[in-house]
Design a protein around this motif. Structure first.
Motif, PDB file in Angstrom:
ATOM      1  N   ASN A  44       0.856  -1.176   0.000  1.00 66.05           N
ATOM      2  CA  ASN A  44       0.000   0.000   0.000  1.00 66.05           C
ATOM      3  C   ASN A  44       0.895   1.229   0.000  1.00 66.05           C
ATOM      4  N   ASP A  45       0.408   2.311  -0.553  1.00 66.46           N
ATOM      5  CA  ASP A  45       1.190   3.541  -0.624  1.00 66.46           C
ATOM      6  C   ASP A  45       1.291   4.161   0.767  1.00 66.46           C
ATOM      7  N   SER A  46       2.498   4.250   1.284  1.00 63.28           N
ATOM      8  CA  SER A  46       2.693   4.789   2.631  1.00 63.28           C
ATOM      9  C   SER A  46       3.143   6.248   2.621  1.00 63.28           C
ATOM     10  N   SER A  47       3.250   6.844   1.449  1.00 68.97           N
ATOM     11  CA  SER A  47       3.680   8.245   1.381  1.00 68.97           C
ATOM     12  C   SER A  47       2.504   9.154   1.752  1.00 68.97           C
ATOM     13  N   ASP A  48       2.813  10.380   1.996  1.00 69.74           N
ATOM     14  CA  ASP A  48       1.780  11.354   2.336  1.00 69.74           C
ATOM     15  C   ASP A  48       1.224  12.049   1.103  1.00 69.74           C
ATOM     16  N   ARG A  49       1.655  11.644  -0.076  1.00 71.60           N
ATOM     17  CA  ARG A  49       1.182  12.272  -1.318  1.00 71.60           C
ATOM     18  C   ARG A  49      -0.237  11.815  -1.645  1.00 71.60           C
ATOM     19  N   GLU A  50      -1.057  12.762  -2.041  1.00 69.37           N
ATOM     20  CA  GLU A  50      -2.418  12.424  -2.458  1.00 69.37           C
ATOM     21  C   GLU A  50      -2.379  12.051  -3.936  1.00 69.37           C
ATOM     22  N   VAL A  51      -2.866  10.880  -4.249  1.00 72.25           N
ATOM     23  CA  VAL A  51      -2.871  10.396  -5.628  1.00 72.25           C
ATOM     24  C   VAL A  51      -4.296  10.485  -6.157  1.00 72.25           C
ATOM     25  N   THR A  52      -4.443  11.188  -7.276  1.00 70.43           N
ATOM     26  CA  THR A  52      -5.745  11.312  -7.922  1.00 70.43           C
ATOM     27  C   THR A  52      -5.649  10.723  -9.316  1.00 70.43           C
ATOM     28  N   GLY A  53      -6.778  10.504  -9.938  1.00 73.52           N
ATOM     29  CA  GLY A  53      -6.782   9.982 -11.299  1.00 73.52           C
ATOM     30  C   GLY A  53      -6.427   8.506 -11.319  1.00 73.52           C
ATOM     31  N   THR A  54      -5.822   8.081 -12.433  1.00 76.99           N
ATOM     32  CA  THR A  54      -5.485   6.665 -12.590  1.00 76.99           C
ATOM     33  C   THR A  54      -4.270   6.261 -11.776  1.00 76.99           C
ATOM     34  N   GLY A  55      -3.427   7.205 -11.449  1.00 80.70           N
ATOM     35  CA  GLY A  55      -2.254   6.873 -10.654  1.00 80.70           C
ATOM     36  C   GLY A  55      -1.124   7.848 -10.872  1.00 80.70           C
ATOM     37  N   GLU A  56       0.058   7.422 -10.440  1.00 81.09           N
ATOM     38  CA  GLU A  56       1.231   8.286 -10.498  1.00 81.09           C
ATOM     39  C   GLU A  56       2.475   7.421 -10.691  1.00 81.09           C
ATOM     40  N   VAL A  57       3.410   7.924 -11.468  1.00 81.17           N
ATOM     41  CA  VAL A  57       4.688   7.253 -11.662  1.00 81.17           C
ATOM     42  C   VAL A  57       5.738   8.111 -10.961  1.00 81.17           C
ATOM     43  N   ARG A  58       6.385   7.533  -9.961  1.00 83.94           N
ATOM     44  CA  ARG A  58       7.406   8.256  -9.197  1.00 83.94           C
ATOM     45  C   ARG A  58       8.779   7.706  -9.562  1.00 83.94           C
ATOM     46  N   HIS A  59       9.734   8.605  -9.656  1.00 82.31           N
ATOM     47  CA  HIS A  59      11.076   8.198 -10.082  1.00 82.31           C
ATOM     48  C   HIS A  59      12.096   9.241  -9.675  1.00 82.31           C
ATOM     49  N   GLY A  60      13.354   8.850  -9.716  1.00 84.27           N
ATOM     50  CA  GLY A  60      14.454   9.769  -9.503  1.00 84.27           C
ATOM     51  C   GLY A  60      15.023  10.203 -10.843  1.00 84.27           C
ATOM     52  N   PRO A  61      16.065  11.026 -10.845  1.00 82.78           N
ATOM     53  CA  PRO A  61      16.657  11.486 -12.101  1.00 82.78           C
ATOM     54  C   PRO A  61      17.163  10.336 -12.985  1.00 82.78           C
ATOM     55  N   ARG A  62      17.708   9.298 -12.370  1.00 81.94           N
ATOM     56  CA  ARG A  62      18.228   8.175 -13.153  1.00 81.94           C
ATOM     57  C   ARG A  62      17.118   7.293 -13.726  1.00 81.94           C
ATOM     58  N   GLY A  63      15.912   7.398 -13.217  1.00 74.81           N
ATOM     59  CA  GLY A  63      14.814   6.570 -13.681  1.00 74.81           C
ATOM     60  C   GLY A  63      13.842   7.292 -14.604  1.00 74.81           C
ATOM     61  N   SER A  64      14.244   8.432 -15.163  1.00 77.12           N
ATOM     62  CA  SER A  64      13.335   9.222 -16.009  1.00 77.12           C
ATOM     63  C   SER A  64      12.879   8.462 -17.247  1.00 77.12           C
ATOM     64  N   GLU A  65      13.802   7.812 -17.939  1.00 74.45           N
ATOM     65  CA  GLU A  65      13.424   7.067 -19.151  1.00 74.45           C
ATOM     66  C   GLU A  65      12.498   5.906 -18.811  1.00 74.45           C
ATOM     67  N   ALA A  66      12.851   5.175 -17.754  1.00 73.53           N
ATOM     68  CA  ALA A  66      12.013   4.046 -17.348  1.00 73.53           C
ATOM     69  C   ALA A  66      10.621   4.526 -16.938  1.00 73.53           C
ATOM     70  N   ALA A  67      10.536   5.680 -16.300  1.00 70.69           N
ATOM     71  CA  ALA A  67       9.242   6.225 -15.880  1.00 70.69           C
ATOM     72  C   ALA A  67       8.400   6.618 -17.085  1.00 70.69           C
ATOM     73  N   ARG A  68       9.027   7.235 -18.090  1.00 67.20           N
ATOM     74  CA  ARG A  68       8.274   7.594 -19.300  1.00 67.20           C
ATOM     75  C   ARG A  68       7.792   6.345 -20.024  1.00 67.20           C
ATOM     76  N   PHE A  69       8.591   5.291 -20.019  1.00 65.48           N
ATOM     77  CA  PHE A  69       8.184   4.030 -20.651  1.00 65.48           C
ATOM     78  C   PHE A  69       7.041   3.391 -19.864  1.00 65.48           C
ATOM     79  N   LEU A  70       7.161   3.346 -18.545  1.00 63.70           N
ATOM     80  CA  LEU A  70       6.130   2.733 -17.708  1.00 63.70           C
ATOM     81  C   LEU A  70       4.809   3.505 -17.797  1.00 63.70           C
ATOM     82  N   ALA A  71       4.887   4.820 -17.988  1.00 63.40           N
ATOM     83  CA  ALA A  71       3.671   5.647 -18.081  1.00 63.40           C
ATOM     84  C   ALA A  71       2.813   5.260 -19.290  1.00 63.40           C
ATOM     85  N   LEU A  72       3.415   4.621 -20.296  1.00 61.27           N
ATOM     86  CA  LEU A  72       2.630   4.145 -21.446  1.00 61.27           C
ATOM     87  C   LEU A  72       1.612   3.092 -21.020  1.00 61.27           C
ATOM     88  N   PHE A  73       1.933   2.356 -19.971  1.00 62.74           N
ATOM     89  CA  PHE A  73       1.082   1.258 -19.529  1.00 62.74           C
ATOM     90  C   PHE A  73      -0.040   1.722 -18.604  1.00 62.74           C
TER      91      PHE A  73
END
Length: 182
Positions: A102-131
């Motif tokens: 379960n999401d334990s962060s304090d961030r409120e997630v709305t809509g279908t969801g959210e892709v979280r990443h660091g600077p090194r994971g930017s490409e992987a995050a853009r790819f995962l966002a397609l799904f």
């Protein structure tokens, strides 16, 4: 004797310019100028279209091998077991799922969801966002390339694999066209 005035025969005038050939040469020069104008403007339009395609390809999500993407799946909804379902679907598509919770962060997630990443994971995050269409993106300060997929309250299903492939195929052809030498 006769009183006739003998005048010399009339000679043609040499100072007269040939108007017909000059008009023909002028029309021919204008036609050649029009052809070159068209050729150069078409070349400029093609160059602009190529630049636009390359810019689109550069901004587009990369086509990665899902086995190289490390994902943590979190549930930010009240629906029990949703993170497990999504993680199983991602694993079937070849993704490496590191954690399901379960999401334990304090961030409120709305809509279908959210892709979280660091600077090194930017490409992987853009790819995962397609799904996960409509998912927001959030970059944090993590040092690794791992990506979090947080499922939101409006989630219904992941994008079908054929739609992801159809999204990536024009991008791949645009990238190939951009990398070809001119």
């Amino acid at each position: 004797m006769s009183t006739t005035t003998d005048s010399p025969p009339a000679r043609p005038r040499r100072d007269r310019r040939p108007v017909g050939p000059l008009v023909f040469l002028l029309v021919l020069a204008l036609a050649a100028l029009g052809v070159w104008w068209k050729v150069l403007s078409d070349e400029g339009a093609r160059a602009e279209a190529d630049e636009a395609a390359c810019a689109t390809a550069a901004e587009a999500p990369p086509s990665l091998d899902p086995g190289t993407v490390s994902v943590r799946v979190f549930n930010a909804t009240d629906r029990a077991g949703l993170a497990n379902e999504v993680a199983a679907q991602l694993q079937q598509r070849g993704f490496v799922v590191d954690e399901i919770a379960n999401d334990s962060s304090d961030r409120e997630v709305t809509g279908t969801g959210e892709v979280r990443h660091g600077p090194r994971g930017s490409e992987a995050a853009r790819f995962l966002a397609l799904f996960l269409p409509g998912a927001g993106s959030f970059q944090d300060t993590r040092a690794d390339a791992r990506v979090d997929l947080v499922v939101g309250p409006d989630f219904t299903e992941l994008t079908p694999p054929d739609q992801v492939a159809s999204t990536l195929s024009p991008i791949a052809s645009a990238e190939a066209a951009c990398s070809e030498p001119v």
